[in-house]
Write an enzyme that holds these catalytic residues in place. Structure first.
Site, PDB file in Angstrom:
ATOM      1  N   SER A  18       0.876  -1.349   0.015  1.00  0.00           N
ATOM      2  CA  SER A  18      -0.184  -0.054   0.168  1.00  0.00           C
ATOM      3  C   SER A  18       0.959   1.255  -0.093  1.00  0.00           C
ATOM      4  O   SER A  18       1.734   1.292   0.630  1.00  0.00           O
ATOM      5  CB  SER A  18      -0.963   0.137   1.403  1.00  0.00           C
ATOM      6  N   TYR A 155      -9.508   3.570 -16.506  1.00  0.00           N
ATOM      7  CA  TYR A 155      -9.667   4.189 -14.943  1.00  0.00           C
ATOM      8  C   TYR A 155     -11.020   5.064 -14.908  1.00  0.00           C
ATOM      9  O   TYR A 155     -11.458   5.168 -14.015  1.00  0.00           O
ATOM     10  CB  TYR A 155      -8.727   5.543 -15.077  1.00  0.00           C
ATOM     11  N   LYS A 162     -11.566  11.446  -8.838  1.00  0.00           N
ATOM     12  CA  LYS A 162     -10.172  11.844  -8.421  1.00  0.00           C
ATOM     13  C   LYS A 162     -10.342  13.487  -8.694  1.00  0.00           C
ATOM     14  O   LYS A 162      -9.713  14.307  -8.023  1.00  0.00           O
ATOM     15  CB  LYS A 162      -9.037  11.137  -8.978  1.00  0.00           C
TER      16      LYS A 162
HETATM   17  P1  NAD Z   1      -4.459  -0.108  -1.566  1.00  0.00           P
HETATM   18  O1  NAD Z   1      -5.303  -1.205  -1.906  1.00  0.00           O
HETATM   19  O2  NAD Z   1      -3.360  -0.779  -0.858  1.00  0.00           O
HETATM   20  O3  NAD Z   1      -5.216   0.848  -0.344  1.00  0.00           O
HETATM   21  C1  NAD Z   1      -6.411   1.199  -0.883  1.00  0.00           C
HETATM   22  C2  NAD Z   1      -7.129   1.361   0.786  1.00  0.00           C
HETATM   23  O4  NAD Z   1      -8.445   1.798   0.649  1.00  0.00           O
HETATM   24  C3  NAD Z   1      -7.107  -0.024   1.397  1.00  0.00           C
HETATM   25  O5  NAD Z   1      -6.438   0.026   2.448  1.00  0.00           O
HETATM   26  C4  NAD Z   1      -8.552  -0.075   1.817  1.00  0.00           C
HETATM   27  O6  NAD Z   1      -8.960  -0.990   2.614  1.00  0.00           O
HETATM   28  C5  NAD Z   1      -9.132   1.224   1.697  1.00  0.00           C
HETATM   29  N1  NAD Z   1     -10.352   1.272   1.437  1.00  0.00           N
HETATM   30  C6  NAD Z   1     -11.301   1.150   0.493  1.00  0.00           C
HETATM   31  N2  NAD Z   1     -12.615   1.341   0.698  1.00  0.00           N
HETATM   32  C7  NAD Z   1     -12.752   1.759   2.142  1.00  0.00           C
HETATM   33  C8  NAD Z   1     -13.748   1.921   3.012  1.00  0.00           C
HETATM   34  N3  NAD Z   1     -15.010   1.932   2.559  1.00  0.00           N
HETATM   35  N4  NAD Z   1     -13.535   2.418   4.315  1.00  0.00           N
HETATM   36  C9  NAD Z   1     -12.186   2.437   4.600  1.00  0.00           C
HETATM   37  N5  NAD Z   1     -11.103   2.083   3.600  1.00  0.00           N
HETATM   38  C10 NAD Z   1     -11.600   1.974   2.649  1.00  0.00           C
HETATM   39  O7  NAD Z   1      -4.053   0.752  -2.862  1.00  0.00           O
HETATM   40  P2  NAD Z   1      -3.203   2.288  -2.964  1.00  0.00           P
HETATM   41  O8  NAD Z   1      -2.732   2.163  -4.267  1.00  0.00           O
HETATM   42  O9  NAD Z   1      -2.163   2.225  -1.706  1.00  0.00           O
HETATM   43  O10 NAD Z   1      -4.393   3.221  -2.905  1.00  0.00           O
HETATM   44  C11 NAD Z   1      -4.382   4.372  -1.841  1.00  0.00           C
HETATM   45  C12 NAD Z   1      -4.720   5.565  -2.488  1.00  0.00           C
HETATM   46  O11 NAD Z   1      -3.704   5.965  -3.476  1.00  0.00           O
HETATM   47  C13 NAD Z   1      -6.033   5.593  -3.301  1.00  0.00           C
HETATM   48  O12 NAD Z   1      -6.681   6.601  -3.022  1.00  0.00           O
HETATM   49  C14 NAD Z   1      -5.506   5.403  -4.767  1.00  0.00           C
HETATM   50  O13 NAD Z   1      -6.673   5.708  -5.626  1.00  0.00           O
HETATM   51  C15 NAD Z   1      -4.300   6.282  -4.694  1.00  0.00           C
HETATM   52  N6  NAD Z   1      -3.457   6.278  -5.833  1.00  0.00           N
HETATM   53  C16 NAD Z   1      -2.998   5.002  -6.179  1.00  0.00           C
HETATM   54  C17 NAD Z   1      -2.218   4.925  -7.267  1.00  0.00           C
HETATM   55  C18 NAD Z   1      -1.496   3.720  -7.761  1.00  0.00           C
HETATM   56  O14 NAD Z   1      -1.047   3.330  -8.893  1.00  0.00           O
HETATM   57  N7  NAD Z   1      -1.617   2.488  -6.736  1.00  0.00           N
HETATM   58  C19 NAD Z   1      -1.647   6.216  -8.087  1.00  0.00           C
HETATM   59  C20 NAD Z   1      -2.364   7.134  -7.414  1.00  0.00           C
HETATM   60  C21 NAD Z   1      -3.068   7.390  -6.407  1.00  0.00           C
END
Ligand code: NAD
Length: 263
Positions: A18, A155, A162
């Site tokens: 994560s 996406y 976003k």
């Molecule tokens: P991840 O799956 O590790 O984390 C996503 C988290 O969201 C998880 O811990 C999940 O439990 C939580 N979540 C989802 N629904 C929920 C709810 N109802 N209540 C509480 N928590 C909830 O993936 P990640 O990539 O680390 O995502 C973290 C953030 O980073 C997200 O907003 C994602 O959109 C953003 N992001 C990710 C990327 C990428 O490429 N991985 C790029 C840019 C932004």
């Protein structure tokens, strides 16, 4: 140490991949005391050992889809900390059928609603719940993606969510500035995490990214974490309402050098 004497709440740490895990590692290294929330019991098992690594035993359940769960979580937190210095919102979700196929064909009213609720409104909800407990000079941070401002295949509705989250960052910054609370977002490049794997052909996005980004590669959660630590520190005291890109420069290059040079 950038975050000495700061107490920061971290949401969204599902496992070691994560983005929130990279952020926690950097913040812990920089002296922050950390607390964590997890979505449900199932995720607690992964979180426990990681939180321990980051010096924390404050683990609180919080499903951001439920006002009741948020209220309960902050009541729980107030038993451990009577005040704190900010939180990291690292939460995003859209049903998987929304993240595969042609945008206009696959997007539904329900999918749209869920994506915006969990991925954008929850940032406002957590800000609202934290407000009475935030110290002077606190900082809130969220994670966004380039899909907010440019189209990216598959996406889909997450891009719209976003875009809402980025506007949310600016409105929260305006709303909380008079309390000396700063609100910022990091727009991270693609990183292979659980959430990212929900986007169809995500692997191909990683390859595309590396071939077009000025640095010729993707970024790590640690690189995102280092910027997060800076933005939540007093060294960033003049920055609020901003979207900071941590994407190896991808968003700045309209055409990669490799596509127009001869060798
Ligand atoms: P991840 O799956 O590790 O984390 C996503 C988290 O969201 C998880 O811990 C999940 O439990 C939580 N979540 C989802 N629904 C929920 C709810 N109802 N209540 C509480 N928590 C909830 O993936 P990640 O990539 O680390 O995502 C973290 C953030 O980073 C997200 O907003 C994602 O959109 C953003 N992001 C990710 C990327 C990428 O490429 N991985 C790029 C840019 C932004």
């Amino acid at each position: 140490m950038l975050l000495k004497n700061k107490k920061i709440l971290i949401t969204g740490l599902a496992n070691k991949y994560s983005i929130a895990s990279g952020i926690a590692a950097s913040m812990y290294r920089e002296g922050a005391k950390l607390a964590f929330t997890y979505q449900n019991e199932r995720l607690l098992k992964n979180l426990k050992p990681l939180a321990k690594e980051y010096g924390s035993d404050i683990l609180i359940e919080c499903d951001v889809a439920s006002d009741e769960s948020i209220e309960k979580a902050f009541k729980e937190l107030s038993k451990k900390w009577n005040a704190f210095d900010g939180f990291v919102h690292s939460i995003g979700f859209a049903p998987s059928d929304q993240l595969e196929g042609n945008f206009v064909d696959v997007t539904t009213r329900e999918g749209f609603k869920i994506a915006h609720d969990i991925s954008s409104y929850s940032f406002t909800a957590l800000a609202k719940a934290s407000k009475p407990m935030l110290n002077d000079s606190s900082a809130l941070l969220t994670l966004t993606y380039l899909g907010a401002v440019q189209t990216i295949p598959n996406y889909n509705v997450m891009g719209l969510a976003k875009a809402s989250l980025e506007a949310n960052t600016r409105f929260l910054a305006a709303s909380m500035g008079s309390d000396n609370v700063r609100v910022n977002a990091i727009s991270a490049g693609p990183i292979k995490t659980l959430a990212a794997s929900g986007v169809k052909n995500f692997r191909k996005m990683l390859t595309q990214h590396s071939s077009r980004a000025p640095l010729g590669r993707t970024v790590t959660t640690e690189e995102v974490g280092n910027v997060a630590a800076f933005l939540c520190s007093d060294y960033a005291s003049g920055i609020t309402g901003e979207i900071t890109y941590v994407d190896a420069g991808f968003n700045t290059a309209a055409m990669p050098l490799t596509e127009i040079t001869d060798n």
